[in-house]
Design an enzyme around this catalytic site. Structure first.
Site, PDB file in Angstrom:
ATOM      1  CB  THR A   7     -91.072  37.122  44.761  1.00 18.55           C
ATOM      2  OG1 THR A   7     -92.127  38.041  45.088  1.00 18.55           O
ATOM      3  CG2 THR A   7     -91.612  36.079  43.801  1.00 18.55           C
ATOM      4  CG  ASN A   9     -96.400  39.722  44.068  1.00 19.92           C
ATOM      5  OD1 ASN A   9     -97.313  39.080  43.570  1.00 19.92           O
ATOM      6  ND2 ASN A   9     -96.294  41.029  43.921  1.00 19.92           N
ATOM      7  N   PRO A  10     -97.459  36.168  44.801  1.00 20.89           N
ATOM      8  CG  PRO A  10     -99.697  35.814  45.374  1.00 20.89           C
ATOM      9  CD  PRO A  10     -98.448  36.491  45.843  1.00 20.89           C
ATOM     10  CG  ASP A  67     -87.247  45.903  43.769  1.00 22.22           C
ATOM     11  OD1 ASP A  67     -88.083  45.403  44.546  1.00 22.22           O
ATOM     12  OD2 ASP A  67     -86.956  47.109  43.772  1.00 22.22           O
ATOM     13  CB  SER A  68     -90.613  45.415  38.823  1.00 23.93           C
ATOM     14  OG  SER A  68     -91.557  44.650  39.542  1.00 23.93           O
ATOM     15  CE1 TYR A 152     -99.301  52.700  41.254  1.00 21.55           C
ATOM     16  CE2 TYR A 152     -97.687  50.944  41.503  1.00 21.55           C
ATOM     17  CZ  TYR A 152     -98.315  52.076  41.995  1.00 21.55           C
ATOM     18  OH  TYR A 152     -97.972  52.580  43.229  1.00 21.55           O
ATOM     19  CG  ASP A 153    -100.293  45.227  35.082  1.00 20.01           C
ATOM     20  OD1 ASP A 153     -99.229  45.884  35.086  1.00 20.01           O
ATOM     21  OD2 ASP A 153    -100.318  43.980  35.160  1.00 20.01           O
ATOM     22  NE  ARG A 183     -92.297  41.338  37.533  1.00 20.79           N
ATOM     23  CZ  ARG A 183     -93.400  42.070  37.631  1.00 20.79           C
ATOM     24  NH1 ARG A 183     -94.321  42.031  36.691  1.00 20.79           N
ATOM     25  NH2 ARG A 183     -93.597  42.821  38.686  1.00 20.79           N
TER      26      ARG A 183
END
Length: 197
Positions: A7, A9-10, A67-68, A152-153, A183
């Site tokens: 990924t 995404n950091p 993937d989430s 969205y957290d 996750r």
């Protein structure tokens, strides 16, 4: 043993590195700096496999890819695989969140049920593949709360919290989130497979 996390995404890198470190401290998780494949799958599993296959081929290492997304029941499971692009191709997390809140503006609490889904693919250099899934059930708040997490957290309120003390994931500590998240749940399914490596 080294394993590459597929990924760019950091936030996902940091979160999965912490989850992996807790479950398998002997694994060295390395970041992926190779080309980003086109995620043209229509399921979480397809997209996770696309990313993991690309990272394994590029690095020659075992590769993990997540993937989430968030799946809202009243929207038929959407945004789902389109969670990162819900408000357009720019991957604007704030715009995605605001659009989803706007779409649910008149929806009453009993119908705001949702879950986060994480699908993790493991691809080994020898071609073996495994896919696992974790789900985190809850509901969507009417407004964002908390500065923690990402995506969205701030509007996701997980099930199982004491009545009257419910918080969004944006209000969780990183340790609380990692202990309960989609996750973490998916990775728990993956641990026995990693142990066999």
């Amino acid at each position: 043993m080294r394993i590459v996390l597929a990924t760019h995404n950091p936030h996902k890198v940091a979160e999965l590195q912490q989850i992996v470190a807790q479950a398998r401290p002997d694994l060295e998780v390395v970041g992926y700096d190779g080309p980003e494949p086109v995620e043209d799958g229509v399921t979480f599993a397809e997209n996770a496999l696309i990313k993991a296959r690309a990272a394994a081929a590029h690095t020659g290492l075992a590769a993990l890819a997540d993937d989430s997304g968030i799946c809202v029941d009243v929207l038929g499971g959407s945004p789902g695989v389109f969670s990162a692009y819900w408000a357009g191709q720019k991957k604007d997390a704030a715009a995605n969140l605001e659009l989803l809140l706007d779409q649910l503006r008149d929806i009453a609490d009993p119908h705001r049920t949702a879950h986060f889904t994480s699908t993790i693919a493991l691809v080994l250099p020898d071609g073996r593949e495994q896919v696992v899934e974790g789900r985190w059930p809850g509901r969507l708040a009417h407004a964002a709360a908390g500065a923690g997490g990402f995506g969205y957290d701030p509007i996701f309120v997980p099930d199982g919290q004491p009545a009257g003390e419910e918080r969004s994931v944006g209000e969780f500590t990183s340790e609380e989130k990692q202990a309960q998240s989609h996750r973490a749940r998916a990775f728990a399914e993956l641990v026995p497979l990693l142990a066999a490596l």
